[in-house]
Scaffold this motif. Sequence first.
Motif, mmCIF file in Angstrom:
data_model
loop_
_atom_site.group_PDB
_atom_site.id
_atom_site.type_symbol
_atom_site.label_atom_id
_atom_site.label_comp_id
_atom_site.label_asym_id
_atom_site.label_seq_id
_atom_site.Cartn_x
_atom_site.Cartn_y
_atom_site.Cartn_z
ATOM 1 N N LEU A 5 -2.433 -41.474 3.181
ATOM 2 C CA LEU A 5 -3.374 -41.072 4.233
ATOM 3 C C LEU A 5 -4.777 -41.580 3.934
ATOM 4 C CD1 LEU A 5 -2.147 -37.396 4.709
ATOM 5 C CD2 LEU A 5 -1.956 -39.231 6.390
ATOM 6 N N THR A 6 -5.178 -41.497 2.663
ATOM 7 C CA THR A 6 -6.518 -41.962 2.298
ATOM 8 C C THR A 6 -6.642 -43.465 2.469
ATOM 9 O OG1 THR A 6 -6.712 -40.159 0.702
ATOM 10 C CG2 THR A 6 -8.215 -42.018 0.440
ATOM 11 N N TYR A 7 -5.632 -44.197 2.007
ATOM 12 C CA TYR A 7 -5.679 -45.654 2.113
ATOM 13 C C TYR A 7 -5.694 -46.104 3.567
ATOM 14 C CZ TYR A 7 -4.137 -50.506 1.897
ATOM 15 O OH TYR A 7 -4.039 -51.866 2.074
ATOM 16 N N ARG A 8 -4.818 -45.536 4.367
ATOM 17 C CA ARG A 8 -4.752 -45.946 5.769
ATOM 18 C C ARG A 8 -6.008 -45.549 6.533
ATOM 19 N NH1 ARG A 8 -1.514 -50.104 6.017
ATOM 20 N NH2 ARG A 8 0.622 -49.664 5.378
ATOM 21 N N SER A 9 -6.594 -44.422 6.211
ATOM 22 C CA SER A 9 -7.810 -43.991 6.910
ATOM 23 C C SER A 9 -9.023 -44.812 6.503
ATOM 24 C CB SER A 9 -8.068 -42.507 6.646
ATOM 25 O OG SER A 9 -6.996 -41.712 7.105
ATOM 26 N N SER A 10 -9.040 -45.241 5.246
ATOM 27 C CA SER A 10 -10.171 -46.058 4.781
ATOM 28 C C SER A 10 -10.009 -47.525 5.143
ATOM 29 C CB SER A 10 -10.317 -45.924 3.263
ATOM 30 O OG SER A 10 -9.164 -46.409 2.593
ATOM 31 N N GLU A 11 -8.800 -47.922 5.541
ATOM 32 C CA GLU A 11 -8.555 -49.304 5.942
ATOM 33 C C GLU A 11 -9.050 -49.482 7.376
ATOM 34 O OE1 GLU A 11 -4.857 -52.382 5.369
ATOM 35 O OE2 GLU A 11 -4.452 -50.470 6.352
ATOM 36 N N LEU B 44 -1.774 -33.477 4.126
ATOM 37 C CA LEU B 44 -2.580 -33.549 5.353
ATOM 38 C C LEU B 44 -3.766 -32.598 5.272
ATOM 39 C CD1 LEU B 44 0.276 -33.708 8.017
ATOM 40 C CD2 LEU B 44 -1.463 -35.466 7.637
ATOM 41 N N ILE B 45 -3.508 -31.378 4.837
ATOM 42 C CA ILE B 45 -4.587 -30.388 4.781
ATOM 43 C C ILE B 45 -5.645 -30.795 3.753
ATOM 44 C CG2 ILE B 45 -5.131 -27.988 4.238
ATOM 45 C CD1 ILE B 45 -2.346 -27.247 5.288
ATOM 46 N N LEU B 46 -5.197 -31.158 2.542
ATOM 47 C CA LEU B 46 -6.147 -31.505 1.485
ATOM 48 C C LEU B 46 -6.938 -32.756 1.824
ATOM 49 C CD1 LEU B 46 -4.061 -30.771 -1.742
ATOM 50 C CD2 LEU B 46 -5.972 -29.459 -0.819
ATOM 51 N N THR B 47 -6.289 -33.752 2.423
ATOM 52 C CA THR B 47 -7.021 -34.970 2.779
ATOM 53 C C THR B 47 -8.090 -34.681 3.822
ATOM 54 O OG1 THR B 47 -5.017 -36.251 2.336
ATOM 55 C CG2 THR B 47 -6.775 -37.363 3.516
ATOM 56 N N LEU B 48 -7.765 -33.838 4.797
ATOM 57 C CA LEU B 48 -8.768 -33.470 5.801
ATOM 58 C C LEU B 48 -9.909 -32.675 5.180
ATOM 59 C CD1 LEU B 48 -6.594 -32.509 8.913
ATOM 60 C CD2 LEU B 48 -8.338 -34.300 8.811
ATOM 61 N N VAL B 49 -9.562 -31.704 4.317
ATOM 62 C CA VAL B 49 -10.596 -30.864 3.708
ATOM 63 C C VAL B 49 -11.466 -31.666 2.752
ATOM 64 C CG1 VAL B 49 -10.986 -28.892 2.186
ATOM 65 C CG2 VAL B 49 -9.266 -28.753 3.993
ATOM 66 N N LEU B 50 -10.833 -32.554 1.991
ATOM 67 C CA LEU B 50 -11.560 -33.312 0.975
ATOM 68 C C LEU B 50 -12.058 -34.663 1.483
ATOM 69 C CD1 LEU B 50 -9.253 -32.658 -2.115
ATOM 70 C CD2 LEU B 50 -11.365 -31.480 -1.498
ATOM 71 N N ARG C 191 -17.323 -44.583 4.607
ATOM 72 C CA ARG C 191 -16.725 -43.644 5.530
ATOM 73 C C ARG C 191 -15.354 -44.124 5.991
ATOM 74 N NH1 ARG C 191 -19.113 -39.136 4.403
ATOM 75 N NH2 ARG C 191 -21.371 -39.183 4.686
ATOM 76 N N PHE C 192 -14.479 -43.154 6.276
ATOM 77 C CA PHE C 192 -13.203 -43.493 6.873
ATOM 78 C C PHE C 192 -13.423 -44.078 8.263
ATOM 79 C CE2 PHE C 192 -10.363 -40.195 4.496
ATOM 80 C CZ PHE C 192 -10.601 -40.889 3.326
ATOM 81 N N GLY C 193 -12.397 -44.785 8.734
ATOM 82 C CA GLY C 193 -12.361 -45.107 10.149
ATOM 83 C C GLY C 193 -11.764 -43.914 10.863
ATOM 84 N N ALA C 194 -10.788 -44.110 11.719
ATOM 85 C CA ALA C 194 -10.066 -43.001 12.317
ATOM 86 C C ALA C 194 -9.117 -42.407 11.283
ATOM 87 C CB ALA C 194 -9.294 -43.481 13.543
ATOM 88 N N PHE C 195 -8.875 -41.085 11.380
ATOM 89 C CA PHE C 195 -7.915 -40.454 10.468
ATOM 90 C C PHE C 195 -6.535 -40.964 10.854
ATOM 91 C CE2 PHE C 195 -5.323 -37.012 8.704
ATOM 92 C CZ PHE C 195 -5.878 -36.914 7.441
#
Length: 954
Positions: free
Chosen positions: A45-51, A368-374, A385-389
């Motif tokens: 999730l982190t990799y895809r959101s930051s890509e 999912l919860i931890l990635t959103l919170v953190l 910054r991330f792009g879209a989640f």
Amino acid sequence: MKTWLHSWRAAIRIARRDAWRSKGRSALVLAMIALPILGVSALDLTYRSSELSPAERVERSIGAADARFKDATVGGVPIFQDPAGEGSTPVKDYKDEPWPSGSIDVTKAIPAGSTVLTDRTGSAKLTTTHGLLMTEVRELKASDPIARGIMTLLEGRHPEKDDEVMATSHFLESSGLSVGSTLSARNFDRPYRIVGSYELPDSLDADQVNALPGAFLAPYGKAVEKAGVPAPQDSVSYLVRRPGGFTWNTVKEINTKGVTVVSRAVLLDPPAKSEVPLFQKEGFGGYESSQAASAADLASLATVVGLAMLEICLLAGPAFAVGARRSRRQLGLVGANGGARSHIRAIVLSGGLVIGLAAAVTGIVLALILTLVLQPVLEDTMGQRFGAFDIRPLELLGIALLAVLTGLLAAIVPAFTASRQTVLASLTGRRGVRRSSRVLPVIGLVALLIGGAVALFGSMVSEQVALVAAGSALAELGVVAMTPTLVGLFGRTGRWLPLSPRLALRDAVRNRGRTAPAVAAVLAAVAGTVAVTTYMAGREAQNRAGYEATLPYGVAAAFVQEEGGRDVPAVREAVQRDFSVDVRADVERVSVGKPGCPPWGGDPGCGRYEVVVPPANECPLNVTAPGGGNPAAQYTPEQRRKMLTDDWRCKESASGGMWVSDGGLLVGDAKLLQVLGVDDPATVKALADGKIVAFNRALVDRNGAVGIKQITDIAAADKASELGRPAPGKVSSVPAYLVPGDKKSYGVQALMTRATAKAAGLSTVPMGVYASTDRLPDGEQRQKLDSDLAKLGSNVELHLEEGFVNEYGIILLSLAIFAGLVTIGAAGIATGLAQADAEADLKTLAAVGAPPRVRRTLSGFQCGVVAAMGVILGSAAGLLPAIGLRLTEQREELRYYEQSVAEGWTADLTPPDVPIVIPWETLAGLLVAVPLGAALLAALVTRSRGALARRAAT
């Protein structure tokens, strides 16, 4: 088909009920599987959101503009560029001609009718509450719609007047300022008010200040030059918007004017590689990554995932085995009512399926919860910054299937074991006589021998490191397969042990189905740790042997090359104040041109100098050959070797050490000789007599002097260098004294006093300080010096010689701790399961009068026995890959050395030393501390008394 479906449906219901009844065991297995799933899902999730998508990258790069124009600084000659505008080269090859250089007016290349926004970037030393901070200054009208997306306004507003700026949040945090504060720059007293805070989405840790175009950099540059300091260089680009945008053909047309273009249309729809002229030139590649590199990455990922699954299966397998054994009466009833062995296997496998599904859901939901919170923390850590989640359902489904597969694999062996039990044995609870498989140890021995042979071949014959890794992995799997037999061999040592450890060892041997996987899990963790630590210990010994000190032990050196050494006095005072200085030696450097010039020259009115090496003293291997190319290539290998061994001009200089200045020339006094450990009275006298002290024989000409050339025309010097000619300039000849012997001077090639330099017509400026200390500074002293130097805002080059420092020490300690935790965890799991499995035996011991402490002692020895067996086997298995890799490196370095000697590129007759070092401290810690710690921990958490129960009716 219907019957099969109904049987599995019933099996899943039974497994779900058993999992709920045995919450502790189920939670343990679920946690073991869910934790890796949680980590992998969060990473995905982190990799895809930051890509970032192409559109997001374009917005952060050029905002709402259609293109960014920038000078390629090649004098306007036609260029080729890549589609991203990151690389370019002139169309024409300049192999035998000077490379084109120079700036042009980029605005002339911008099509008529376009809307243009200037983006200029420079740097300045800005005042803060702590002192000075070198900061990037950007002149861009951020409120313009064209710039939308480049900066994100966080607080306040955009600058509207020339005396207003806004700053990044990181700069405000570092400087101690806030919105509403006033700042200025060094040598520039004009105040600016901070009216807003912003961030750069792609660089959250950037220290940047934004001003309106022309409001800061131009007046700052004039003020700095007025103070006698060269103005810092800046770069300018232009954000351009025009109807229709810029196609790839338009970009190539603009490239003919020496301008690079970052086009929105091209970035969103890149041309084919065949349509990019730059990629057709020799030495330039395309966008595609190497297929071999991609395959290697996939292989590495598959190996890591496979080893993780193996570790989880080895740890979770005993839990399913004990669960099946605790449910043997229920499984016997299934058989008594007509159930086949396949039904019993289905019930146990369904336990793995249920736990795997629960672990998959739990891990992915928590991810999912931890990635959103953190998310803010992750963005700050990555600096963007991330792009879209971005949630990729197929990828998360694949991760979930991996959890299910892990659960099923962990339950396979217990399922087949349970299905082989007779109905009578299951109903009565009798275990019967069980023999270990005779086939599995043979397979393991064969795998061990083949894997060892492959690893040996890879290290001694082949040059493929992958063979060493593959052979080592196969050998380790062979040891895992042999673990039940090896556990039986350990059992023979029980005759010499006291009662409690003998009972623990006998229990481990009798229940190999529970013990062997736990031992194998410990083995795998310890083997990896031992392999890495052994390899790193060898590298550490090699680095220690090849370490060369840059300064005498305990000596500190601090240099400032900018602004004519304006901050040097403050640096000297800080070093004197914060360190326990014994001898302090102030040094200066030669300066050519106006005051404040950097040593490399290049700024208007600035030059540089060279320490002249007489032609008679130049090594023939370094003299440029006719027609250019490698000077040494014109000689045969025998000639090169003879020059390197017999010609003093070509021997490696004994000075070594760090870079101090061009030609290694410093201006100082006898204190520097004292700091460097030069105690020759004749050298001290020669320096006081106005001679230049030379540590390098090649610098002294036949007249006993050293020549120093002052070069004022940098452009002419660069052109002469490209043509292989001496640079034009005035040469000052200074009488020299050659230091006798082969004294190490730590990079200082020549030393003269300020009076000697002045007599030779050379200007000097402060450069820094050398300081010997009576004891090494501690962490507090270093932090204080770093803080004092940071307040100056200058780029201070600080060196402190501490001797060889093992950079792998913390890694080795971390690996040992990791292996210890995994080992204790695996042994603890096995012990907990053993207690649950051997409850009847413990009750029997209590019934026959065994003291309460026996229960605690037995538990501790059960845990210690498992840990000890795993550590011993893992230590032996981990040595093979490390030794194999070190032997492979030894062959590679030896081959390179022999080739260099054969071709005459080195005169060193000592072969490279690639030692193989066994980390006995780590092994001792694993062999002694880990089993002992596991045993004590298990004994502490075990209750002395257990609940008594009536004997079950048979």
